[in-house]
Design an enzyme around this catalytic site. Sequence first.
Site, mmCIF file in Angstrom:
data_model
loop_
_atom_site.group_PDB
_atom_site.id
_atom_site.type_symbol
_atom_site.label_atom_id
_atom_site.label_comp_id
_atom_site.label_asym_id
_atom_site.label_seq_id
_atom_site.Cartn_x
_atom_site.Cartn_y
_atom_site.Cartn_z
ATOM 1 N N LYS A 52 0.709 -1.143 0.095
ATOM 2 C CA LYS A 52 0.018 0.009 -0.064
ATOM 3 C C LYS A 52 1.004 1.282 0.040
ATOM 4 C CE LYS A 52 -4.224 -1.655 1.863
ATOM 5 N NZ LYS A 52 -5.352 -1.476 3.015
ATOM 6 N N ASP A 60 -10.023 2.827 1.208
ATOM 7 C CA ASP A 60 -10.308 2.200 2.552
ATOM 8 C C ASP A 60 -11.033 3.340 3.456
ATOM 9 O OD1 ASP A 60 -9.154 -0.251 2.473
ATOM 10 O OD2 ASP A 60 -7.038 0.228 2.990
HETATM 11 P P1 NAP Z 1 0.014 -3.134 10.101
HETATM 12 O O1 NAP Z 1 0.412 -1.905 9.196
HETATM 13 O O2 NAP Z 1 1.305 -4.320 9.808
HETATM 14 O O3 NAP Z 1 -0.286 -3.040 11.369
HETATM 15 C C1 NAP Z 1 -0.641 -3.794 12.384
HETATM 16 C C2 NAP Z 1 -1.000 -3.320 13.627
HETATM 17 O O4 NAP Z 1 -1.267 -4.278 14.564
HETATM 18 C C3 NAP Z 1 0.123 -2.346 14.224
HETATM 19 O O5 NAP Z 1 -0.555 -1.505 15.172
HETATM 20 C C4 NAP Z 1 0.727 -3.523 15.400
HETATM 21 O O6 NAP Z 1 1.091 -3.012 16.372
HETATM 22 C C5 NAP Z 1 -0.472 -4.362 15.626
HETATM 23 N N1 NAP Z 1 -0.298 -5.453 16.156
HETATM 24 C C6 NAP Z 1 0.288 -6.653 15.338
HETATM 25 N N2 NAP Z 1 0.449 -7.819 16.269
HETATM 26 C C7 NAP Z 1 0.085 -7.430 17.573
HETATM 27 C C8 NAP Z 1 -0.069 -8.010 18.818
HETATM 28 N N3 NAP Z 1 0.248 -9.392 18.851
HETATM 29 N N4 NAP Z 1 -0.377 -7.367 19.862
HETATM 30 C C9 NAP Z 1 -0.692 -6.031 19.664
HETATM 31 N N5 NAP Z 1 -0.633 -5.515 18.650
HETATM 32 C C10 NAP Z 1 -0.277 -6.039 17.389
HETATM 33 O O7 NAP Z 1 -1.428 -4.130 9.165
HETATM 34 P P2 NAP Z 1 -2.563 -2.990 8.751
HETATM 35 O O8 NAP Z 1 -2.348 -2.758 7.264
HETATM 36 O O9 NAP Z 1 -2.782 -1.751 9.613
HETATM 37 O O10 NAP Z 1 -3.793 -4.174 8.995
HETATM 38 C C11 NAP Z 1 -4.172 -4.367 10.242
HETATM 39 C C12 NAP Z 1 -5.409 -5.289 10.196
HETATM 40 O O11 NAP Z 1 -6.445 -4.437 9.498
HETATM 41 C C13 NAP Z 1 -5.309 -6.752 9.486
HETATM 42 O O12 NAP Z 1 -5.881 -7.640 10.218
HETATM 43 C C14 NAP Z 1 -5.954 -6.100 7.996
HETATM 44 O O13 NAP Z 1 -6.662 -7.483 7.486
HETATM 45 C C15 NAP Z 1 -7.107 -5.410 8.462
HETATM 46 N N6 NAP Z 1 -7.810 -4.407 7.412
HETATM 47 C C16 NAP Z 1 -8.980 -4.824 7.100
HETATM 48 C C17 NAP Z 1 -9.454 -3.982 6.157
HETATM 49 C C18 NAP Z 1 -10.736 -4.125 5.583
HETATM 50 O O14 NAP Z 1 -11.333 -3.738 4.637
HETATM 51 N N7 NAP Z 1 -11.927 -4.695 6.732
HETATM 52 C C19 NAP Z 1 -8.568 -2.916 5.342
HETATM 53 C C20 NAP Z 1 -7.420 -2.843 5.489
HETATM 54 C C21 NAP Z 1 -6.963 -3.636 6.776
HETATM 55 P P3 NAP Z 1 2.808 -2.612 16.488
HETATM 56 O O15 NAP Z 1 2.820 -1.137 16.038
HETATM 57 O O16 NAP Z 1 3.020 -2.502 17.989
HETATM 58 O O17 NAP Z 1 3.501 -3.463 15.760
#
Ligand code: NAP
Length: 499
Positions: A294, A330
């Site tokens: 992204k 999004d």
């Molecule tokens: P990302 O940029 O990798 O961010 C991941 C986030 O999760 C960070 O805040 C990370 O915290 C936190 N995290 C990961 N493992 C953790 C743990 N064990 N305990 C606590 N916090 C944890 O990913 P993203 O793109 O934001 O996506 C995150 C989620 O949103 C995914 O599940 C994705 O499928 C979902 N999503 C859904 C849609 C939809 O259309 N419904 C759209 C986009 C994304 P740290 O900063 O501490 O690492």
Amino acid sequence: MNRSSLCLSLTGATITENLQEIEKYNAYCDLYELRADYLEPLSIAALSSFPEQVKKPVILTVRRAADGGHFKGSETERCGILRRSLASGYRYVDLEEDFQDQKTEQAAEVSGVTVIRSFHDFSGVPADLGRRLRNIKRNPGEVIKAAVMVQNTQELLKLVELALELKVRDGWGNRIILGMGPMGFPTRVLSTFLGSSITYSSAPGRQAAPGPVDPQTLVDLYRFPLIDENVRIFGIIGNPVIHSESPGLHNRGFSLRAMDDAVYLPFQVDNLEAFFRLAEVLDIRGVSVTIPHKQGVIPFLSSRDEGVEAAGACNTIVWRDGLRCGYNTDISGFTAPLKESMGGAIPAGLRAAVIGAGGAARAVVYALRREGVEVLILNRTVERAKELAAVFGCSYGSLGEQERIADYPDLIVQTTSVGMNQEDPEYDPIPDYSFKGGEIVYDIIYIPRLTPLLKRAVQSGCRVINGWEMLAAQAGIQFRLFTGQDFPREASSGIADQY
Ligand code: NAP
């Protein structure tokens, strides 16, 4: 009109098992490949009775272990099996490029069996594949076949370029070019476009080689029989991406809008530069962009909408007159279900807690701040929460400060990946926060539909919104950008019910 035929590879241990498989998939398939190297000895003895029981063309293949098959006998035994069976109605026989047995070749010729002269490479796309394929034919009537493992986007580009070059040079068909593995997947769906006369599929759990999809998915989800050489190609780029829900949403949308010339495919991409060259070669019209690309696609864009600028992430690219136009759907995809649950608008003075500070959180926080919502960001890594809070003027803290959510009690948005694909209550990112019942709880994870956090919120009487609603809403906005048409809402209902 040229059309690839859909072949199911049969890898059952007995003829009876294979006939049962055929019964299950016969409505989807044009022909079958009997992989005799998987058969038990008793069924090998009955090979001659097989074609007349099938009523559709059959390819006979006895693949050696060295070529990725299961045949462990000697070459003399293999040739004996082939020779004894060829006069019994097989339409094709698959013989590898280095196959050396004049008598088997003659038996095929005498029985009117077309030879598929095949080349396999499970380690990658060889640099000299073009030269090898140009020299592989021994007789003019043969079909040439390359099945090669696609290890990266550069190799997919090379394979697609070669297929299109051969199509221009030698015309459509009499050729099969297949990329194995998830990165090669598009070549299986686009076989007509690439000039291949046959594509191969496998029943679930019965893959003879990595990558093939089952015939029902090829037909029902990817609309294989509709794809011709004028197909308009859309897709999703990510890594990994093969299990994305987006092809289901968009292809159903195309079907419901009777857009029979469009298909939406998963492209597993490890190299964006190679992908953008591939996009030109395939004349791709639009793609969704997901993790981890992204941010990485932004330097490749010709234009960016306000959402891309603000969220620093692009999840949609549309090609217009050769320009790559980037969007972030999004943001509106997140707010649409929220507004719907609030009667059409987000009320002034709303206070919200956002859990997480990753890429998705950035779009969520921007969307909320744009609506005037006061936001607290809590994240495992407090530094990331601090950075995001500074950009959008929010409060922030660590996940250890869950009691602060009580000051932002109207809406809780969960944006971390904690709870993804999980039912177990321990996958709750804010276990110390007790719901009062008045909060709206929005988890953007879309599988499962009810994450452990949402289950707890429902039990406390909270209104909940799940990530599926966001995914479907943002896909709907993408669909309009891709096609200029409204996304049919029914396109998302059938899929959402699976979870
Ligand atoms: P990302 O940029 O990798 O961010 C991941 C986030 O999760 C960070 O805040 C990370 O915290 C936190 N995290 C990961 N493992 C953790 C743990 N064990 N305990 C606590 N916090 C944890 O990913 P993203 O793109 O934001 O996506 C995150 C989620 O949103 C995914 O599940 C994705 O499928 C979902 N999503 C859904 C849609 C939809 O259309 N419904 C759209 C986009 C994304 P740290 O900063 O501490 O690492």
